[in-house]
Design an enzyme around this catalytic site. Structure first.
Site, PDB file in Angstrom:
ATOM      1  N   LEU A   1      18.728   5.253   2.506  1.00 41.78           N
ATOM      2  CA  LEU A   1      17.626   6.216   2.656  1.00 41.78           C
ATOM      3  C   LEU A   1      16.658   6.171   1.472  1.00 41.78           C
ATOM      4  O   LEU A   1      17.050   6.503   0.349  1.00 41.78           O
ATOM      5  CB  LEU A   1      18.194   7.638   2.694  1.00 41.78           C
ATOM      6  CG  LEU A   1      18.846   8.176   3.966  1.00 41.78           C
ATOM      7  CD1 LEU A   1      19.358   9.588   3.705  1.00 41.78           C
ATOM      8  CD2 LEU A   1      17.851   8.180   5.115  1.00 41.78           C
TER       9      LEU A   1
ATOM     10  N   PHE B   1       8.085   5.724   5.612  1.00 37.97           N
ATOM     11  CA  PHE B   1       8.899   5.074   6.654  1.00 37.97           C
ATOM     12  C   PHE B   1       9.186   5.999   7.849  1.00 37.97           C
ATOM     13  O   PHE B   1       8.975   5.619   9.005  1.00 37.97           O
ATOM     14  CB  PHE B   1      10.203   4.603   5.997  1.00 37.97           C
ATOM     15  CG  PHE B   1      11.204   3.968   6.911  1.00 37.97           C
ATOM     16  CD1 PHE B   1      11.126   2.615   7.229  1.00 37.97           C
ATOM     17  CD2 PHE B   1      12.245   4.710   7.452  1.00 37.97           C
ATOM     18  CE1 PHE B   1      12.064   2.021   8.065  1.00 37.97           C
ATOM     19  CE2 PHE B   1      13.179   4.118   8.291  1.00 37.97           C
ATOM     20  CZ  PHE B   1      13.098   2.775   8.601  1.00 37.97           C
TER      21      PHE B   1
ATOM     22  N   TYR C   1      15.522  -1.796  15.600  1.00 36.88           N
ATOM     23  CA  TYR C   1      15.229  -1.837  14.149  1.00 36.88           C
ATOM     24  C   TYR C   1      16.419  -2.470  13.414  1.00 36.88           C
ATOM     25  O   TYR C   1      16.236  -3.359  12.568  1.00 36.88           O
ATOM     26  CB  TYR C   1      14.928  -0.438  13.603  1.00 36.88           C
ATOM     27  CG  TYR C   1      14.742  -0.458  12.098  1.00 36.88           C
ATOM     28  CD1 TYR C   1      13.621  -1.071  11.527  1.00 36.88           C
ATOM     29  CD2 TYR C   1      15.693   0.092  11.242  1.00 36.88           C
ATOM     30  CE1 TYR C   1      13.460  -1.133  10.145  1.00 36.88           C
ATOM     31  CE2 TYR C   1      15.539   0.038   9.860  1.00 36.88           C
ATOM     32  CZ  TYR C   1      14.416  -0.578   9.316  1.00 36.88           C
ATOM     33  OH  TYR C   1      14.271  -0.642   7.945  1.00 36.88           O
TER      34      TYR C   1
ATOM     35  N   PRO D   1      18.403  -1.463   1.050  1.00 35.29           N
ATOM     36  CA  PRO D   1      18.432  -0.035   0.713  1.00 35.29           C
ATOM     37  C   PRO D   1      18.945   0.811   1.872  1.00 35.29           C
ATOM     38  O   PRO D   1      18.866   0.416   3.047  1.00 35.29           O
ATOM     39  CB  PRO D   1      16.955   0.306   0.455  1.00 35.29           C
ATOM     40  CG  PRO D   1      16.212  -1.007   0.443  1.00 35.29           C
ATOM     41  CD  PRO D   1      17.039  -1.957   1.252  1.00 35.29           C
TER      42      PRO D   1
ATOM     43  N   LYS E   1      16.725  -6.022  11.056  1.00 34.94           N
ATOM     44  CA  LYS E   1      17.226  -6.124   9.685  1.00 34.94           C
ATOM     45  C   LYS E   1      18.484  -7.013   9.624  1.00 34.94           C
ATOM     46  O   LYS E   1      18.757  -7.639   8.591  1.00 34.94           O
ATOM     47  CB  LYS E   1      17.471  -4.735   9.100  1.00 34.94           C
ATOM     48  CG  LYS E   1      16.163  -3.954   8.879  1.00 34.94           C
ATOM     49  CD  LYS E   1      15.223  -4.681   7.916  1.00 34.94           C
ATOM     50  CE  LYS E   1      13.933  -3.923   7.649  1.00 34.94           C
ATOM     51  NZ  LYS E   1      13.037  -4.584   6.684  1.00 34.94           N
TER      52      LYS E   1
ATOM     53  N   ASN F   1       8.212  -7.464   1.973  1.00 37.69           N
ATOM     54  CA  ASN F   1       8.502  -6.032   2.087  1.00 37.69           C
ATOM     55  C   ASN F   1       7.908  -5.399   3.351  1.00 37.69           C
ATOM     56  O   ASN F   1       8.504  -4.476   3.911  1.00 37.69           O
ATOM     57  CB  ASN F   1       7.947  -5.332   0.835  1.00 37.69           C
ATOM     58  CG  ASN F   1       7.840  -3.840   1.015  1.00 37.69           C
ATOM     59  OD1 ASN F   1       8.841  -3.129   0.987  1.00 37.69           O
ATOM     60  ND2 ASN F   1       6.617  -3.345   1.233  1.00 37.69           N
TER      61      ASN F   1
ATOM     62  N   ASP G   1      -2.829  -8.536   8.257  1.00 35.60           N
ATOM     63  CA  ASP G   1      -1.650  -8.047   8.973  1.00 35.60           C
ATOM     64  C   ASP G   1      -0.645  -9.201   8.994  1.00 35.60           C
ATOM     65  O   ASP G   1      -1.015 -10.324   9.379  1.00 35.60           O
ATOM     66  CB  ASP G   1      -2.104  -7.671  10.402  1.00 35.60           C
ATOM     67  CG  ASP G   1      -1.012  -7.010  11.213  1.00 35.60           C
ATOM     68  OD1 ASP G   1       0.124  -7.504  11.213  1.00 35.60           O
ATOM     69  OD2 ASP G   1      -1.320  -6.005  11.878  1.00 35.60           O
TER      70      ASP G   1
ATOM     71  N   THR H   1       0.808  -1.228   0.000  1.00 36.83           N
ATOM     72  CA  THR H   1       0.000   0.000   0.000  1.00 36.83           C
ATOM     73  C   THR H   1       0.834   1.268   0.000  1.00 36.83           C
ATOM     74  O   THR H   1       0.272   2.370  -0.062  1.00 36.83           O
ATOM     75  CB  THR H   1      -0.932   0.033   1.240  1.00 36.83           C
ATOM     76  OG1 THR H   1      -0.141  -0.189   2.419  1.00 36.83           O
ATOM     77  CG2 THR H   1      -2.016  -1.013   1.137  1.00 36.83           C
TER      78      THR H   1
HETATM   79  P1  NDP Z   1       6.254   2.540   4.133  1.00 41.27           P
HETATM   80  O1  NDP Z   1       5.848   2.916   5.506  1.00 41.27           O
HETATM   81  O2  NDP Z   1       6.024   3.516   3.030  1.00 41.27           O
HETATM   82  O3  NDP Z   1       5.590   1.154   3.716  1.00 41.27           O
HETATM   83  C1  NDP Z   1       5.554   0.069   4.611  1.00 41.27           C
HETATM   84  C2  NDP Z   1       4.507  -0.919   4.146  1.00 41.27           C
HETATM   85  O4  NDP Z   1       4.513  -2.027   5.052  1.00 41.27           O
HETATM   86  C3  NDP Z   1       3.102  -0.330   4.173  1.00 41.27           C
HETATM   87  O5  NDP Z   1       2.363  -0.854   3.111  1.00 41.27           O
HETATM   88  C4  NDP Z   1       2.587  -0.832   5.506  1.00 41.27           C
HETATM   89  O6  NDP Z   1       1.181  -0.897   5.593  1.00 41.27           O
HETATM   90  C5  NDP Z   1       3.182  -2.228   5.515  1.00 41.27           C
HETATM   91  N1  NDP Z   1       3.113  -2.818   6.837  1.00 41.27           N
HETATM   92  C6  NDP Z   1       3.674  -2.386   7.987  1.00 41.27           C
HETATM   93  N2  NDP Z   1       3.350  -3.204   8.996  1.00 41.27           N
HETATM   94  C7  NDP Z   1       2.560  -4.176   8.466  1.00 41.27           C
HETATM   95  C8  NDP Z   1       1.894  -5.309   8.993  1.00 41.27           C
HETATM   96  N3  NDP Z   1       1.991  -5.619  10.292  1.00 41.27           N
HETATM   97  N4  NDP Z   1       1.168  -6.086   8.168  1.00 41.27           N
HETATM   98  C9  NDP Z   1       1.066  -5.789   6.848  1.00 41.27           C
HETATM   99  N5  NDP Z   1       1.662  -4.718   6.291  1.00 41.27           N
HETATM  100  C10 NDP Z   1       2.395  -3.933   7.092  1.00 41.27           C
HETATM  101  O7  NDP Z   1       7.805   2.199   4.239  1.00 41.27           O
HETATM  102  P2  NDP Z   1       8.847   1.583   3.177  1.00 41.27           P
HETATM  103  O8  NDP Z   1       8.214   1.373   1.864  1.00 41.27           O
HETATM  104  O9  NDP Z   1      10.044   2.439   3.247  1.00 41.27           O
HETATM  105  O10 NDP Z   1       9.191   0.219   3.888  1.00 41.27           O
HETATM  106  C11 NDP Z   1       9.099  -1.038   3.234  1.00 41.27           C
HETATM  107  C12 NDP Z   1      10.230  -1.925   3.718  1.00 41.27           C
HETATM  108  O11 NDP Z   1      11.467  -1.343   3.351  1.00 41.27           O
HETATM  109  C13 NDP Z   1      10.288  -2.106   5.235  1.00 41.27           C
HETATM  110  O12 NDP Z   1      10.590  -3.458   5.505  1.00 41.27           O
HETATM  111  C14 NDP Z   1      11.442  -1.203   5.651  1.00 41.27           C
HETATM  112  O13 NDP Z   1      12.051  -1.638   6.835  1.00 41.27           O
HETATM  113  C15 NDP Z   1      12.344  -1.350   4.454  1.00 41.27           C
HETATM  114  N6  NDP Z   1      13.355  -0.315   4.258  1.00 41.27           N
HETATM  115  C16 NDP Z   1      12.975   0.990   4.149  1.00 41.27           C
HETATM  116  C17 NDP Z   1      13.940   1.967   3.940  1.00 41.27           C
HETATM  117  C18 NDP Z   1      13.633   3.425   3.887  1.00 41.27           C
HETATM  118  O14 NDP Z   1      14.556   4.251   4.040  1.00 41.27           O
HETATM  119  N7  NDP Z   1      12.393   3.820   3.641  1.00 41.27           N
HETATM  120  C19 NDP Z   1      15.349   1.591   3.763  1.00 41.27           C
HETATM  121  C20 NDP Z   1      15.615   0.184   3.923  1.00 41.27           C
HETATM  122  C21 NDP Z   1      14.640  -0.724   4.118  1.00 41.27           C
HETATM  123  P3  NDP Z   1       0.333   0.123   6.523  1.00 41.27           P
HETATM  124  O15 NDP Z   1       0.222   1.374   5.710  1.00 41.27           O
HETATM  125  O16 NDP Z   1      -0.931  -0.610   6.759  1.00 41.27           O
HETATM  126  O17 NDP Z   1       1.156   0.330   7.770  1.00 41.27           O
HETATM  127  C1  8X3 Z   2      15.883   2.066   6.547  1.00 40.04           C
HETATM  128  C2  8X3 Z   2      17.175   2.749   6.296  1.00 40.04           C
HETATM  129  O1  8X3 Z   2      19.148   3.845   7.451  1.00 40.04           O
HETATM  130  O2  8X3 Z   2      16.924   4.698   7.948  1.00 40.04           O
HETATM  131  O3  8X3 Z   2      16.086   0.727   6.807  1.00 40.04           O
HETATM  132  O4  8X3 Z   2      17.648   2.586   8.819  1.00 40.04           O
HETATM  133  S1  8X3 Z   2      17.747   3.502   7.714  1.00 40.04           S
END
Ligand code: NDP
Ligand code: 8X3
Length: 251
Positions: free
Chosen positions: A184, A189, A152, A182, A156, A86, A59, A11
């Site tokens: 930032l 997030f 966190y 990845p 990871k 993801n 969830d 989403t």
């Molecule tokens: P977002 O917050 O934009 O997206 C996270 C997604 O995960 C949303 O769709 C969210 O849904 C869903 N989610 C969270 N908790 C649950 C749950 N319990 N059940 C089902 N869905 C869930 O963040 P990102 O796109 O950045 O994050 C995606 C992944 O990438 C994560 O694993 C994050 O740790 C990782 N990541 C992100 C980085 C960054 O800098 N952004 C860098 C490195 C890794 P909902 O809206 O319902 O919460």
């Molecule tokens: C998300 C990247 O550096 O903010 O996993 O932890 S960082």
């Protein structure tokens, strides 16, 4: 050959980017998430563009619901070729000694146990068919801890060990296993991490051009479409002016 791709947390951010990129690649999508309304909008958008999409609302922490919904998929959708694990989040940036144990539980239950739930449900079918690819969204946070990252970062680091472990356990099959790490990425997030403090979240990306969800999705589509004898085990993806979890050159 077109694939059936299951993406958790589709989403927003990286998951949404993956949904759009795999759809553009001609793949069939199983999109999962918690926000039914948002998931429906995304499915409509992709169907309007000609994609075949089904959505599952659950969830990832709810193991029984995940099991039930996957089992109810029509037969032709049950053969998942690519699982993109993801769904995940960070909550808080406090020093460990004053961190919030409820936030720790949520991160551990989602980032580690949710990912394991999906792996346990989907990978046996891949092994049986001798075909499939698991793409876990790890992070550079799993390579080295940074200030306030403690739990966190630990989740990871666990994703890295779980990904490496799975790669070993399915090495006698054609199933491939990848950890995308990845740095930032500007998504929702940081809003989630700072419990809706959008000003604080915006500061994370100030003075640097961060990655986008689409940038990570491009890499995911690339690794999923590498020749079958090529297993891309791990990819670190950084913004050009980010050198590590803690070295970021801002203008
Ligand atoms: P977002 O917050 O934009 O997206 C996270 C997604 O995960 C949303 O769709 C969210 O849904 C869903 N989610 C969270 N908790 C649950 C749950 N319990 N059940 C089902 N869905 C869930 O963040 P990102 O796109 O950045 O994050 C995606 C992944 O990438 C994560 O694993 C994050 O740790 C990782 N990541 C992100 C980085 C960054 O800098 N952004 C860098 C490195 C890794 P909902 O809206 O319902 O919460
Ligand atoms: C998300 C990247 O550096 O903010 O996993 O932890 S960082």
């Amino acid at each position: 050959m077109n694939k059936t791709v299951l993406i958790t947390g589709a989403t927003s951010g990286i998951g949404l980017g993956c949904a759009r990129r795999f759809a553009r690649n001609g793949d069939r999508l199983i999109l999962t998430g918690r926000n039914e309304e948002r998931l429906s909008e995304i499915c409509m958008e992709l169907k309007d563009e000609g994609a075949e999409v089904v959505m599952l609302v659950f969830d990832v922490r709810d193991r029984e619901e995940a099991r039930r919904l996957l089992a109810e998929l029509p037969e032709e959708w049950r053969k998942v070729d690519v699982l993109v694990n993801n769904a995940g989040l960070a909550l808080g940036l406090e020093p460990e000694q004053v961190g919030n144990p409820d936030d720790w539980d949520t991160m551990i239950d989602t980032n580690i146990k949710g990912l394991l739930t999906m792996t346990r449900l989907v990978v046996p079918g891949m092994v049986e068919r001798n075909r499939g690819h698991v793409i876990n969204i790890g992070s550079i946070a799993g390579d080295a801890a940074y200030a306030g990252g403690n739990v966190y970062c630990a989740t990871k680091a666990a994703v890295k060990a779980i990904t490496d472990g799975l790669r070993i356990d399915v090495a006698d099959t054609a199933v491939r296993v990848t950890n995308l790490k990845p740095g930032l990425v500007e998504t929702n997030f940081s809003n989630v991490r700072f419990h809706g403090d959008t000003d604080r979240a915006a500061k994370v990306y100030e003075g640097i051009k961060p990655l986008t969800g689409d940038d990570i999705a491009d890499v995911a589509v690339y690794v999923a479409n590498a020749p079958e004898h090529v297993q891309i085990a791990e990819v670190t993806i950084l913004a050009t002016h980010q050198a590590s979890g803690s070295v970021i050159k801002r203008t």
